[in-house]
Scaffold this motif. Structure first.
Motif: not given
Lengths: 121, 121
Positions: A63-74, A77-82
């Motif tokens: 597992k990476n110790r450093l990762h990106l946190d992203l927010v859905p834009d437009g 969350q469910e739509e962006e995951v899909e």
């Protein structure tokens, strides 16, 4: 005197694969191709860290110790995951439990990242 | 629709240790402390990604696939490397060879990062 952030560097066995994924995931553009690496950057007028994807011979093992946190834009969350699943991401279990507000995913080489709920935006 | 970059998340066994190191390394400030984590952000008027440091029980076991590339600000690469060594960083060998223009270092929990030469700035 200090250090100033320049860019993020991501190891990749398959550089074009990850460059393609992250370009579409973040709506970035290819800024430069050099020595087998591909540098991505936000489109003009948008903010975000440059992402340099470099070739390495070894696959990911932990597992990476450093990762990106992203927010859905437009979208939600469910739509962006899909959308990201359709781009080649997978859902990832890093022991986060069932009740967290973010969704843990991994890119096509297994690099973990999170999609935040965006509820506090 | 896409994902927008929100922040970087860094796993830490010793959150205050890494928060202290990265605050001084990047000249960041503590933006928030929540649930054992410490969120760092650039000082007002400066750019750079927010860095959220979260507690995890397990130590680092493999080279990170994602790392920060930094440029010295107001000093030479050599001076910045010396400053970071004094803050608790170490020099790291990830197989980069002797002829590269960057210096590979690791924070006090072994998270690799690079100090670029800044010559192209």
């Amino acid at each position: 005197m200090s250090s100033r952030f320049s860019s993020l560097a991501l190891d990749a066995v398959n550089v074009p694969l990850l460059a393609g994924f992250w370009t579409r995931a973040l709506d970035y553009r290819v800024a430069e191709e050099l020595d087998g690496g591909i540098s991505l950057a936000p489109r003009n007028g948008f903010l975000g860290p440059p992402l340099d994807i470099f070739p390495v011979p070894e696959p990911k093992t932990a597992k990476n110790r450093l990762h990106l946190d992203l927010v859905p834009d437009g979208c939600t969350q469910e739509e962006e995951v899909e959308r990201l699943l359709a781009l080649g991401a997978v859902l990832a279990d890093v022991g986060q439990g069932p009740d967290v507000s973010w969704v843990v995913m991994a890119d096509p080489e297994g690099n973990e990242f999170c999609i935040l709920s965006g509820r506090t935006e």
